[in-house]
Design a protein around this motif. Structure first.
Motif: not given
Length: 244
Positions: A123-128, A130-137, A173-183, A201-203
């Motif tokens: 879930i973390w990889m799907e939500k956060a 992947r966009p993190m990875y693209q963000l920092i490539l 990324l913000e949308h994905g982290l919003s989902s994690i925050d809600a969980y 994993v998240m850290a």
């Protein structure tokens, strides 16, 4: 098996220039956090991208996947445990090995939560992730050695087409982290007050992003302010484990 291994565990990692200790890889940080949390004696060995496959084949480490052409894909982390005289790859599988082999050390999979934590990892990889990875490539590429830069660009451009993040990456990324925050609701960690591998994993990803973008960068400041400062507070929980 006792908490302290009889010999030093070897952890193979890719060196970067974004921090004095060279460590940036999110996947390796997951493993390093487990080792530090369990207080297991270990040493980091540095290996450049082009040298990972020859090293893995030399020491008998298994591939962690397949290349687009069908050939074996090797990546770090690679862990060699001298107690079992064997190599382990993939952050999750390494964590499972350390959990099973060093039973006197603090658990990162408490109360039979392995399946639940594996699901959270996905879930973390799907939500956060992947966009993190693209963000920092592009930032990851910039802080590598010349030899690793060439390898990184060739392989990542073959996969993504470019090292530049798509325009909507920050929004995803913000949308994905919003989902994690809600969980997580008001919980300190994924499972309440107890730190587990799900949190590592998240850290691991957040530590990577902070190091690669820079603690004082606009990008990191943007992330740490989201969701009432949750991500700054969360990554600060791992300060005592963030060492090489």
């Amino acid at each position: 098996m006792s908490n302290a291994p009889a010999k030093t565990i070897l952890l193979y990692d890719i060196p970067g220039n974004c921090s004095p200790d060279k460590a940036y890889s999110p996947s390796v940080w997951k493993t390093r956090l487990v080792l530090n949390y369990k207080k297991l004696l270990h040493k980091t060995e540095w290996v450049e991208y082009p040298d990972i496959a020859p090293l893995a084949q030399k020491i008998g480490a298994s591939p962690c996947g397949q290349k687009p052409d069908g050939g074996p894909l090797y990546a770090v982390p690679i862990l060699y445990d001298p107690v079992t005289e064997s190599c382990y790859t993939d952050s999750f599988d390494i964590a499972l090995h350390l959990e099973a082999a060093y039973t006197n050390a603090p658990s990162v999979f408490p109360n039979r939560t392995k399946a639940l934590i594996r699901a959270w990892d996905e879930i973390w990889m799907e939500k956060a992730g992947r966009p993190m990875y693209q963000l920092i490539l592009s930032s990851v590429h910039a802080q590598l050695s010349q030899a690793s830069q060439t390898y990184f660009r060739e392989t990542r451009e073959a996969k993504f087409g470019t090292l530049e993040a798509p325009p909507d990456t920050w929004e995803k990324l913000e949308h994905g982290l919003s989902s994690i925050d809600a969980y997580m609701a008001q919980s300190r960690f994924v499972m309440g007050e107890q730190m587990t591998y799900a949190d590592m994993v998240m850290a691991g990803w957040l530590i990577c992003v902070r190091r690669v973008l820079g603690m004082e960068s606009d990008g990191w400041r943007r992330i740490e302010q989201w969701h009432n400062g949750r991500w700054k507070r969360f990554v600060d929980e791992f300060a005592h484990l963030e060492y090489v």
